[in-house]
Design a protein around this motif. Structure first.
Motif, PDB file in Angstrom:
ATOM      1  N   ALA A   1       9.180   6.371 -21.612  1.00 52.91           N
ATOM      2  CA  ALA A   1      10.589   5.467 -21.525  1.00 52.91           C
ATOM      3  C   ALA A   1      11.896   6.401 -21.489  1.00 52.91           C
ATOM      4  O   ALA A   1      12.804   5.996 -20.710  1.00 52.91           O
ATOM      5  N   GLU A   2      11.810   7.755 -22.012  1.00 49.81           N
ATOM      6  CA  GLU A   2      12.866   8.395 -22.044  1.00 49.81           C
ATOM      7  C   GLU A   2      12.951   9.064 -20.675  1.00 49.81           C
ATOM      8  O   GLU A   2      14.217   9.072 -19.885  1.00 49.81           O
ATOM      9  N   GLN A   3      11.920   9.464 -19.763  1.00 50.79           N
ATOM     10  CA  GLN A   3      11.923   9.689 -18.674  1.00 50.79           C
ATOM     11  C   GLN A   3      12.426   8.906 -17.604  1.00 50.79           C
ATOM     12  O   GLN A   3      13.252   9.055 -16.748  1.00 50.79           O
ATOM     13  N   SER A   4      12.224   7.378 -17.942  1.00 54.18           N
ATOM     14  CA  SER A   4      12.533   6.344 -17.217  1.00 54.18           C
ATOM     15  C   SER A   4      13.938   6.257 -17.034  1.00 54.18           C
ATOM     16  O   SER A   4      14.724   5.992 -16.346  1.00 54.18           O
ATOM     17  N   VAL A   5      14.611   6.324 -18.632  1.00 55.01           N
ATOM     18  CA  VAL A   5      16.226   6.344 -18.483  1.00 55.01           C
ATOM     19  C   VAL A   5      16.750   7.197 -17.808  1.00 55.01           C
ATOM     20  O   VAL A   5      17.743   6.941 -17.194  1.00 55.01           O
ATOM     21  N   TYR A   6      16.219   8.472 -18.096  1.00 47.95           N
ATOM     22  CA  TYR A   6      16.921   9.709 -17.209  1.00 47.95           C
ATOM     23  C   TYR A   6      16.830   9.278 -15.749  1.00 47.95           C
ATOM     24  O   TYR A   6      17.792   9.603 -15.009  1.00 47.95           O
ATOM     25  N   ALA A   7      15.654   8.874 -15.150  1.00 53.88           N
ATOM     26  CA  ALA A   7      15.771   8.422 -13.558  1.00 53.88           C
ATOM     27  C   ALA A   7      16.336   7.432 -13.311  1.00 53.88           C
ATOM     28  O   ALA A   7      17.185   7.563 -12.285  1.00 53.88           O
ATOM     29  N   VAL A   8      16.593   6.359 -13.997  1.00 50.78           N
ATOM     30  CA  VAL A   8      17.584   5.403 -13.682  1.00 50.78           C
ATOM     31  C   VAL A   8      18.880   5.738 -13.825  1.00 50.78           C
ATOM     32  O   VAL A   8      19.840   5.154 -12.864  1.00 50.78           O
ATOM     33  N   ARG A   9      19.310   6.442 -14.751  1.00 52.74           N
ATOM     34  CA  ARG A   9      20.801   6.891 -14.862  1.00 52.74           C
ATOM     35  C   ARG A   9      20.971   7.817 -13.727  1.00 52.74           C
ATOM     36  O   ARG A   9      22.199   7.613 -13.246  1.00 52.74           O
ATOM     37  N   ALA A  10      20.111   8.464 -13.223  1.00 53.60           N
ATOM     38  CA  ALA A  10      20.406   9.400 -12.108  1.00 53.60           C
ATOM     39  C   ALA A  10      20.646   8.342 -10.658  1.00 53.60           C
ATOM     40  O   ALA A  10      21.667   8.814  -9.859  1.00 53.60           O
ATOM     41  N   ILE A  11      19.922   7.205 -10.781  1.00 56.43           N
ATOM     42  CA  ILE A  11      20.160   6.169  -9.553  1.00 56.43           C
ATOM     43  C   ILE A  11      21.442   5.673  -9.717  1.00 56.43           C
ATOM     44  O   ILE A  11      22.023   5.451  -8.686  1.00 56.43           O
ATOM     45  N   VAL A  12      21.853   5.455 -10.923  1.00 56.47           N
ATOM     46  CA  VAL A  12      23.209   4.664 -11.226  1.00 56.47           C
ATOM     47  C   VAL A  12      24.266   5.618 -10.667  1.00 56.47           C
ATOM     48  O   VAL A  12      25.260   5.120 -10.129  1.00 56.47           O
ATOM     49  N   ASP A  13      24.216   6.853 -10.923  1.00 56.36           N
ATOM     50  CA  ASP A  13      25.303   7.870 -10.725  1.00 56.36           C
ATOM     51  C   ASP A  13      25.235   8.101  -9.345  1.00 56.36           C
ATOM     52  O   ASP A  13      26.360   8.293  -8.528  1.00 56.36           O
ATOM     53  N   ARG A  14      24.103   7.949  -8.617  1.00 56.30           N
ATOM     54  CA  ARG A  14      24.222   8.165  -6.879  1.00 56.30           C
ATOM     55  C   ARG A  14      24.812   6.976  -6.454  1.00 56.30           C
ATOM     56  O   ARG A  14      25.535   7.140  -5.624  1.00 56.30           O
ATOM     57  N   VAL A  15      24.423   5.685  -6.931  1.00 59.32           N
ATOM     58  CA  VAL A  15      24.867   4.784  -6.248  1.00 59.32           C
ATOM     59  C   VAL A  15      26.454   4.563  -6.481  1.00 59.32           C
ATOM     60  O   VAL A  15      27.175   4.076  -5.788  1.00 59.32           O
ATOM     61  N   ALA A  16      26.802   4.806  -7.790  1.00 58.77           N
ATOM     62  CA  ALA A  16      28.554   5.030  -8.054  1.00 58.77           C
ATOM     63  C   ALA A  16      29.081   5.886  -6.913  1.00 58.77           C
ATOM     64  O   ALA A  16      30.186   5.527  -6.634  1.00 58.77           O
TER      65      ALA A  16
END
Length: 340
Positions: free
Chosen positions: A127-142
């Motif tokens: 679950a922690e790895q999932s949070v890191y991965a999705v946050r990276a996606i949010v940063d990229r999209v932003a």
């Protein structure tokens, strides 16, 4: 009986002729013939949420400045990124250690509550790895959206996915806490894996500190850093300043002699020299329980005085074109209290 003396008082660039007397601070004291204003106080416009000054948590070289003044940002959005070569290498090494320790642990099977705990710990790690991965996606999209190559709906979807991932992590952590209360002591291999995961978490935290993120939804007021500059946790000036401009207030300095006549929820009129002839309405939202020396220039004066004042916060009901940092004069009305 002699007539009251007429005094000319300059307020916000205007000269007003009234039957008034000036106080030691230059603030008008209403004569018996003038019942419109109870008191007048100088102030400055600011965001009701306060102005947030940002710095980095560690020393480093700025790699990217991702925003500029007047940009609207969301809570958690990356604003500044520092060079991360060494920290990224440490994270990769820690990740390798976790993989090795996990493989060695999995070679020894367990049953019962020990097996349930093992699965719960793995679920938390995933679950922690999932949070890191999705946050990276949010940063990229932003970042893509700022470069005008992305879409608003893509950012909305990414932020929703991040919220779900964070909720899943919280759920898994609660499940693990419940299981660990009655579980047996971990084996040596399990302990080694836990240590490796802790070292990974430390490396991840160090890497995350290289990104300065927005703590709230707001607007960037000022950017004082450029790519290539060396920054530290205690800079001479903040790297960025931001605030939530959806609600503006005026922080007024009321002469302590007038504090007894001013109440919370009392209506006021605000005037600024930048907008002559314009009145802005507001309501007293709070009165500080502290008397201190004044810092602002009083109406009709060019110099600061040592008269003691009380800070009064005015919530503007219609700020219009007023801007944070702008000087303004606050006029307190007689007996005007709103119920809300």
């Amino acid at each position: 009986m002699s007539k009251p003396r007429i005094v000319l008082v300059a307020i916000s660039g205007l000269v007003i002729a009234t039957g008034v007397l000036t106080t030691a601070r230059g603030v008008m004291a209403a004569a018996p013939e003038d019942k419109q204003w109870q008191a007048v106080a100088p102030g400055r416009v600011e965001a009701c949420s306060g102005q947030i000054k940002l710095a980095t948590a560690v020393m480093g070289v700025v790699d990217k400045v991702l925003v500029k003044a007047n940009d609207k940002v969301f809570a958690g959005e990356p604003l500044i990124h520092l060079a991360d070569g060494e920290f990224a290498a440490r994270l990769a090494a820690a990740e390798t250690q976790v993989a090795l320790r996990k493989r060695a642990r999995d070679e020894r099977s367990v049953t019962g509550s020990a097996n349930a705990r093992r699965k719960a710990r793995d679920a938390v790690a995933d679950a922690e790895q999932s949070v890191y991965a999705v946050r990276a996606i949010v940063d990229r999209v932003a970042a893509e959206l700022r470069a005008k190559s992305g879409a608003d709906d893509g950012l909305t979807k990414a932020r929703s996915a991040l919220a779900r991932a964070e909720a899943e992590l919280t759920k898994r952590q609660e499940e693990l806490r419940e299981l660990e209360e009655d579980s047996p002591l971990p084996t040596t291999l399990e302990g080694q894996l836990s240590i490796a995961r802790s070292e990974y978490a430390v490396a991840r935290s160090a890497l995350d500190k290289l990104t300065v993120r927005a703590p709230i939804d707001g607007t960037v007021l000022q950017v004082n850093v450029r790519a290539g500059e060396l920054v530290s946790p205690s800079p001479p000036q903040p790297l960025l300043q931001l605030a939530d401009l959806s609600a503006l207030c005026v922080r007024a300095e009321l002469d302590e002699r007038d504090i007894g006549s001013v109440k919370v929820k009392q209506t006021v009129t605000v005037r600024a020299a930048a907008f002559p002839g314009r009145d802005f309405e507001g309501i007293v939202s709070s009165i500080a329980p502290l008397v201190e020396p004044g810092r602002l220039e009083p109406p009709g004066s060019r110099n600061q005085t040592d008269v003691d004042v009380v800070q009064v916060m005015i919530e503007l009901t219609g700020s219009g074109e007023l801007t944070t940092g702008m000087k303004a004069d606050v006029y307190f009305r007689f007996g005007k209290i709103v119920d809300r």
